[in-house]
Design a protein around this motif. Structure first.
Motif, PDB file in Angstrom:
ATOM      1  N   ALA B   2       4.926   5.712  -3.530  1.00  0.00           N
ATOM      2  CA  ALA B   2       5.040   5.632  -2.617  1.00  0.00           C
ATOM      3  C   ALA B   2       3.949   6.456  -1.773  1.00  0.00           C
ATOM      4  O   ALA B   2       2.346   7.088  -1.918  1.00  0.00           O
ATOM      5  CB  ALA B   2       6.444   7.466  -2.119  1.00  0.00           C
ATOM      6  N   LEU B   3       3.787   5.872  -0.306  1.00  0.00           N
ATOM      7  CA  LEU B   3       2.526   5.985   0.710  1.00  0.00           C
ATOM      8  C   LEU B   3       2.785   7.140   1.620  1.00  0.00           C
ATOM      9  O   LEU B   3       2.245   7.300   2.126  1.00  0.00           O
ATOM     10  CB  LEU B   3       1.951   4.593   1.480  1.00  0.00           C
ATOM     11  CG  LEU B   3       1.823   3.024   0.343  1.00  0.00           C
ATOM     12  CD1 LEU B   3       2.427   2.207   1.800  1.00  0.00           C
ATOM     13  CD2 LEU B   3       0.663   3.644  -0.053  1.00  0.00           C
ATOM     14  N   VAL B   4       2.898   8.355   0.163  1.00  0.00           N
ATOM     15  CA  VAL B   4       2.582   9.623   0.724  1.00  0.00           C
ATOM     16  C   VAL B   4       1.993  10.383  -0.331  1.00  0.00           C
ATOM     17  O   VAL B   4       2.344  10.264  -1.645  1.00  0.00           O
ATOM     18  CB  VAL B   4       4.329  10.606   1.196  1.00  0.00           C
ATOM     19  CG1 VAL B   4       4.652   9.320   2.451  1.00  0.00           C
ATOM     20  CG2 VAL B   4       5.272   9.657  -0.255  1.00  0.00           C
ATOM     21  N   ASP B 290      -4.078   2.966  15.652  1.00  0.00           N
ATOM     22  CA  ASP B 290      -4.439   2.260  14.597  1.00  0.00           C
ATOM     23  C   ASP B 290      -4.792   3.300  13.945  1.00  0.00           C
ATOM     24  O   ASP B 290      -5.335   2.732  12.878  1.00  0.00           O
ATOM     25  CB  ASP B 290      -6.503   2.399  15.905  1.00  0.00           C
ATOM     26  CG  ASP B 290      -6.434   0.926  15.863  1.00  0.00           C
ATOM     27  OD1 ASP B 290      -5.955   0.116  15.727  1.00  0.00           O
ATOM     28  OD2 ASP B 290      -7.632   0.782  16.703  1.00  0.00           O
ATOM     29  N   GLU B 292      -3.119   5.269  12.616  1.00  0.00           N
ATOM     30  CA  GLU B 292      -2.045   5.535  11.553  1.00  0.00           C
ATOM     31  C   GLU B 292      -1.960   4.206  10.855  1.00  0.00           C
ATOM     32  O   GLU B 292      -1.376   4.062   9.556  1.00  0.00           O
ATOM     33  CB  GLU B 292      -1.226   6.136  11.760  1.00  0.00           C
ATOM     34  CG  GLU B 292      -0.626   7.365  12.247  1.00  0.00           C
ATOM     35  CD  GLU B 292      -0.391   7.940  11.728  1.00  0.00           C
ATOM     36  OE1 GLU B 292       0.029   7.954  10.641  1.00  0.00           O
ATOM     37  OE2 GLU B 292      -0.936   9.457  11.690  1.00  0.00           O
ATOM     38  N   ILE B 293      -2.238   3.537  11.048  1.00  0.00           N
ATOM     39  CA  ILE B 293      -2.625   1.662  10.383  1.00  0.00           C
ATOM     40  C   ILE B 293      -3.595   1.817   9.395  1.00  0.00           C
ATOM     41  O   ILE B 293      -3.531   1.323   8.411  1.00  0.00           O
ATOM     42  CB  ILE B 293      -2.255   1.134  11.366  1.00  0.00           C
ATOM     43  CG1 ILE B 293      -0.934   0.689  12.514  1.00  0.00           C
ATOM     44  CG2 ILE B 293      -2.602  -0.475  10.484  1.00  0.00           C
ATOM     45  CD1 ILE B 293      -1.390  -0.418  12.908  1.00  0.00           C
ATOM     46  N   ARG B 295      -4.961   4.720   8.092  1.00  0.00           N
ATOM     47  CA  ARG B 295      -4.705   5.230   7.352  1.00  0.00           C
ATOM     48  C   ARG B 295      -3.861   4.691   5.592  1.00  0.00           C
ATOM     49  O   ARG B 295      -4.168   5.381   4.730  1.00  0.00           O
ATOM     50  CB  ARG B 295      -4.505   6.867   7.387  1.00  0.00           C
ATOM     51  CG  ARG B 295      -3.693   7.526   6.561  1.00  0.00           C
ATOM     52  CD  ARG B 295      -2.389   9.099   7.697  1.00  0.00           C
ATOM     53  NE  ARG B 295      -3.441   9.588   8.178  1.00  0.00           N
ATOM     54  CZ  ARG B 295      -4.013  10.479   7.152  1.00  0.00           C
ATOM     55  NH1 ARG B 295      -4.431  11.091   6.431  1.00  0.00           N
ATOM     56  NH2 ARG B 295      -5.301  10.933   8.383  1.00  0.00           N
ATOM     57  N   ALA B 296      -2.591   4.178   6.456  1.00  0.00           N
ATOM     58  CA  ALA B 296      -1.926   2.994   5.484  1.00  0.00           C
ATOM     59  C   ALA B 296      -3.228   2.555   4.402  1.00  0.00           C
ATOM     60  O   ALA B 296      -2.516   2.540   3.760  1.00  0.00           O
ATOM     61  CB  ALA B 296      -0.614   3.202   6.242  1.00  0.00           C
ATOM     62  N   ALA B 297      -3.425   1.448   5.348  1.00  0.00           N
ATOM     63  CA  ALA B 297      -4.166   0.990   4.531  1.00  0.00           C
ATOM     64  C   ALA B 297      -5.287   1.632   3.693  1.00  0.00           C
ATOM     65  O   ALA B 297      -5.093   0.746   2.542  1.00  0.00           O
ATOM     66  CB  ALA B 297      -5.037  -0.354   5.525  1.00  0.00           C
ATOM     67  N   MET B 299      -4.847   4.478   2.557  1.00  0.00           N
ATOM     68  CA  MET B 299      -3.839   4.874   0.924  1.00  0.00           C
ATOM     69  C   MET B 299      -3.543   3.833  -0.404  1.00  0.00           C
ATOM     70  O   MET B 299      -3.303   3.975  -1.128  1.00  0.00           O
ATOM     71  CB  MET B 299      -2.329   5.332   1.617  1.00  0.00           C
ATOM     72  CG  MET B 299      -2.974   7.345   2.254  1.00  0.00           C
ATOM     73  SD  MET B 299      -1.476   8.046   2.851  1.00  0.00           S
ATOM     74  CE  MET B 299      -1.241   9.005   1.514  1.00  0.00           C
ATOM     75  N   LYS B 300      -3.374   2.340   0.619  1.00  0.00           N
ATOM     76  CA  LYS B 300      -2.944   0.875   0.292  1.00  0.00           C
ATOM     77  C   LYS B 300      -3.786   0.966  -0.729  1.00  0.00           C
ATOM     78  O   LYS B 300      -3.938   0.750  -2.437  1.00  0.00           O
ATOM     79  CB  LYS B 300      -2.210   0.214   1.029  1.00  0.00           C
ATOM     80  CG  LYS B 300      -1.960  -1.125  -0.370  1.00  0.00           C
ATOM     81  CD  LYS B 300      -0.267  -1.101  -0.259  1.00  0.00           C
ATOM     82  CE  LYS B 300       0.407  -1.598  -0.706  1.00  0.00           C
ATOM     83  NZ  LYS B 300       1.642  -1.273  -1.296  1.00  0.00           N
ATOM     84  N   VAL B 318      -9.569  -4.676   3.113  1.00  0.00           N
ATOM     85  CA  VAL B 318      -9.038  -4.248   4.570  1.00  0.00           C
ATOM     86  C   VAL B 318      -8.475  -2.977   4.962  1.00  0.00           C
ATOM     87  O   VAL B 318      -9.158  -2.690   5.571  1.00  0.00           O
ATOM     88  CB  VAL B 318      -7.371  -4.714   4.162  1.00  0.00           C
ATOM     89  CG1 VAL B 318      -6.496  -4.539   5.363  1.00  0.00           C
ATOM     90  CG2 VAL B 318      -6.795  -6.276   3.597  1.00  0.00           C
ATOM     91  N   ARG B 322     -10.968  -1.960   8.372  1.00  0.00           N
ATOM     92  CA  ARG B 322     -10.194  -1.214   8.777  1.00  0.00           C
ATOM     93  C   ARG B 322     -10.700  -0.199   9.453  1.00  0.00           C
ATOM     94  O   ARG B 322     -10.872   0.615  11.212  1.00  0.00           O
ATOM     95  CB  ARG B 322      -8.260  -1.196   8.705  1.00  0.00           C
ATOM     96  CG  ARG B 322      -7.887  -2.189   8.854  1.00  0.00           C
ATOM     97  CD  ARG B 322      -7.238  -2.674   9.903  1.00  0.00           C
ATOM     98  NE  ARG B 322      -6.610  -1.643  11.142  1.00  0.00           N
ATOM     99  CZ  ARG B 322      -6.065  -1.490  11.874  1.00  0.00           C
ATOM    100  NH1 ARG B 322      -5.664  -2.744  13.078  1.00  0.00           N
ATOM    101  NH2 ARG B 322      -5.802  -0.267  12.424  1.00  0.00           N
TER     102      ARG B 322
END
Lengths: 404, 379
Positions: B2-4, B290, B292-293, B295-297, B299-300, B318, B322
């Motif tokens: 999970a990405l948390v 921007d 939030e996106i 941050r997710a990238a 973590m990924k 990526v 970003r």
């Protein structure tokens, strides 16, 4: 220790589910259904008058329906697949790997279903959900009204009590596919004296009811996905109100989150070959094998970075929701970015296609599929609340900036 | 995955944040800058960092470390980004520790990794030679001499270069600039004969140096990994560094953004809170999306590094692309929305702008990583 053991078992179960799902999809998804739909008639929407455009489309739909996989995460008792969130994610990723298209497209699945699951009474759930899952009833959404735009709560369509019925009078606009829909989920004003958001109810009725008429609206893409819809004294039993009378705004807002999530995901749907390779087909390559238009290549690569990052964010949004850490307004953020990105994708596709992408009516262009899709995307940042409305929601509800 | 953050990762974040915000707020960097501190970071704080297990976070337990992953390293980097704390964490604990752990033989690991864990050894990777990050353009020459090699050439932007106890130097043992084959990593003692070091005072007041090697003799035991085959090792180590810097930029972006939003809520002009103006509300909201996106990238990318470094390259590209773009936007909007005060040295926000610029160049800027993605996708 117990926790990690449990999660190990869960992971093993999930891996088994993945293996079985992959095998089932391989065996059951017809090859023709392993590529994105190329036109609107190639999408199966269900409904009383539904027609399959091809035999593989029928087979694929029926097989998925029989497994409950038109709505994989709904409870089995309502026609769903009863999958857990984790299993649903596995199914989606396996379908994506195969390029399998959704067997059924439906506002009932994307929008009404989730709202009924949360706010509907048992009788309503039993009546409507299985028919949505089986594609028997095609739904449309009666939200926007003339002159209201994104200011949804300014609606004028009124529903007056008359015995056990409501009598509905007014009109809606931008009603997607109202001319094909069997039923409508509709916002109506049931108390005109109350404050703007407090006198609204969420009601369901049959589009063949006396007093309902629709008129298609021709768009710049040359299509008419939207309609004007008129209600002239339409009688609807009170039992068709979802949730509490005058508290329809709660249902509407909840449903909008699903709509926004759906629209924001449009950019990911139907993804086939990488944009850069599509472009190379028409533009050509230089001596080093690079796309022979360095500025376009840079635009595409920047797009790819942003798209991959957005995909990670969509994944994280699901994970945050599962962990109970999601902000309820986050779908507005995703809607904003997803739709702007989808518009960028089609600007690039038009640019990459050059002259070929300009053909409007020809066999070769599949009747102008690309330019029509390009024009269609321009509505993405308007429908379901404009980008400006989304940014306003983020500013006020997430960032807590002061109201004007 | 999970990405948390997991519960353990959240606890790690809280303890890192506690220490860093308490001991090293932005004023800490300011005072190191103003006093022209010769070390450029607080040794005492680094000692506390090591005691809490951060210095050896990525070092396997058998060498005295915590044996944690890149997600955890990213959690710490993000907190460092929030206060801009200067520390050897990136160069020593993330990049050098990963290089030694992945490329080192038994003797090299047991000599250096325990010292990294306990905070007694500072190490750094010396890679860039030109103005822009181009690893394959490495031209520093290593020629065979007797039982070892002689190294000659120069490196720029060597992080912590003037205080490091160990350099990991990328050199060319064969081929020519631009080629993948023929790269080799060497362990070099900064005090060896022929090494000259110039501390370069940088725009962000963090540690960096230019180094020059002139016929520096190293023996065969100094090779990290395989001779001529250093590119693969280097790719992985650089990707780890990129993921970590992306995480720092996420922390930096979010901190500068939070400060800006607070300002919008308090500053009045034209008789209104400026946060009431739609023009500013929308820009703030865009920036939030921007971040939030990104941050997710990020973590990924960190998860991809934890899963399989060799397959993480695109996710890292990526994230770094970003993060660079987002941090740049965050600091620019931060200064602009703060108005004149944002331009003053007395106010902290300029420190974020300067650090973002350095992080953007470190291990490749957004253009570099966007280009890598285009190549990976074959167009």
């Amino acid at each position: 220790m117990t926790d990690s053991k449990t999660s190990e078992t869960e992971n093993a179960d999930l891996e088994q589910f993945r293996t079985e799902t992959r095998a089932w999809l391989e065996a059951n998804c017809p090859p023709e259904m392993r590529k994105p739909a190329t036109s609107d008639t190639d999408v199966f929407w269900g409904g009383r008058n539904a027609k399959f455009s091809s035999e593989p489309q029928r087979i694929w739909f029926e097989r998925m329906r029989d497994k409950g996989w038109t709505v994989p995460d709904w409870p089995k008792e309502y026609g769903g697949g009863g999958l857990s969130a984790a299993e649903h994610k596995v199914l989606r990723s396996e379908m994506a790997k195969l390029g399998a298209r959704p067997p059924l497209s439906s506002f009932g699945i994307w929008m009404l279903g989730p709202a009924l699951l949360k706010y509907g009474n048992e009788a309503q759930k039993k009546e409507h959900l299985p028919k949505i899952a089986a594609g028997l009833i095609r739904w449309c959404q009666g939200y926007s009204e003339p002159n209201a735009g994104s200011d949804l709560a300014s609606l004028q369509t009124r529903a007056e009590r008359d015995g056990d019925d409501f009598v509905i009078t007014g009109s809606k606009i931008w009603t997607s596919y109202a001319n094909y829909a069997d039923w409508i989920f509709c916002l109506v004003r049931t108390d005109s004296a109350a404050k703007k958001h407090d006198g609204i109810s969420f009601i369901l009725f049959d589009m063949t009811s006396k007093g309902v008429t629709t008129k298609p609206i021709l768009l710049i893409s040359g299509y008419s996905p939207f309609c004007e819809t008129f209600f002239d004294g339409v009688r609807v039993p009170k039992s068709h109100v979802v949730g509490t009378v005058n508290r329809g705004w709660d249902v509407a807002k909840y449903l909008l989150q699903h709509e926004r999530a759906m629209i924001s995901g449009m950019g990911e749907r139907g993804v086939g070959r990488p944009l850069g390779q599509i472009a190379a087909d028409s533009v050509g390559a230089d001596a080093l094998g690079r796309l022979d238009d360095s500025t376009l290549r840079g635009r595409i690569a920047t797009f790819d970075v942003d798209e991959a990052a957005l995909a990670a964010c969509a994944e994280r949004a699901v994970d945050l929701a599962k962990a109970g850490q999601a902000h309820p307004a986050f779908s507005s953020a995703m809607k904003y970015y997803g739709t702007e990105l989808n518009k960028r994708r089609y600007e690039i596709l038009m640019s990459a296609g050059g002259v070929d992408a300009l053909e409007w009516e020809s066999e070769r262009s599949r009747q102008g599929a690309r330019p029509r899709a390009w024009l269609r995307t321009k509505a993405n940042s308007i429908e379901g609340g404009t980008s400006e409305v989304m940014l306003g929601i983020v500013a006020k509800r997430i960032l807590d900036l002061p109201g004007a | 995955m999970a990405l948390v953050l997991t519960e353990e990762q959240s606890m790690l974040r809280d303890s890192a944040r506690g220490l860093i915000s308490d001991k090293a707020p932005v004023s800490h960097l300011r005072s190191l800058r103003d006093s022209k501190d010769p070390t450029g970071f607080s040794k005492e704080l680094w000692h506390s960092f090591a005691e809490m297990g951060f210095a050896g976070l990525l070092v396997p337990e058998e060498f005295g470390g915590s044996g944690l992953g890149f997600m955890e390293a990213g959690v710490v980097m993000e907190e460092i980004g929030r206060t801009l704390m200067p520390s050897p964490f990136l160069a020593t604990s993330v990049v050098a520790a990963s290089a030694l752990n992945r490329g080192g033989n038994a003797a090299q690991k047991s000599e250096y990794l325990p010292k990294i864990s306990n905070g007694s050894l500072l190490a750094t990777l010396a890679i860039d030679e030109g103005a822009k990050h181009r690893p394959l353009q490495t031209n520093l020459q290593a020629v065979r001499a007797g039982n070892g090699f002689k190294l000659s050439g120069a490196k720029a932007l060597v992080v912590d270069g003037h205080v490091a106890d160990l350099f990991i130097v990328a050199a060319r043992t064969a081929g020519s600039a631009g080629e993948r084959d023929g790269l080799t990593l060497f362990l070099v003692n900064p005090r060896a004969k022929g090494v000259s070091i110039e501390r370069t005072i940088m725009v962000d007041a963090h540690n960096a140096a230019r180094i020059e090697l002139s016929n520096v003799e190293v023996n065969a035991d100094s090779v990290l990994g395989e001779v001529d085959q250093g590119a693969a090792l280097l790719d992985g180590v650089l990707d780890i560094g990129r993921g970590a810097v992306a995480a720092e930029m996420v922390g930096l972006s979010e901190e500068v953004f939070n400060r800006t939003v607070e300002y919008l809520k308090n500053r009045k002009q034209f008789g209104k809170l400026i946060g009431e103006f739609q023009a500013l509300q929308h820009r703030a909201a865009e920036l939030y999306v921007d971040i939030e996106i990104t941050r997710a990238a990020t973590m990924k990318a960190l998860q991809a590094l934890d899963a399989d470094i060799a397959k993480a390259a695109s996710a890292v590209a990526v994230a770094k692309a970003r993060a660079g773009t987002t941090a740049t936007r965050a600091v620019q909007e931060g200064v602009q929305m703060h108005g004149g005060i944002g331009m003053t040295d007395q106010f902290d926000i300029g420190f974020f702008m300067k650090r973002a610029r350095v992080c953007e160049e470190l291990f490749g800027d957004a253009n570099y990583h966007t280009e890598q993605l285009a190549r990976a996708r074959g167009y």
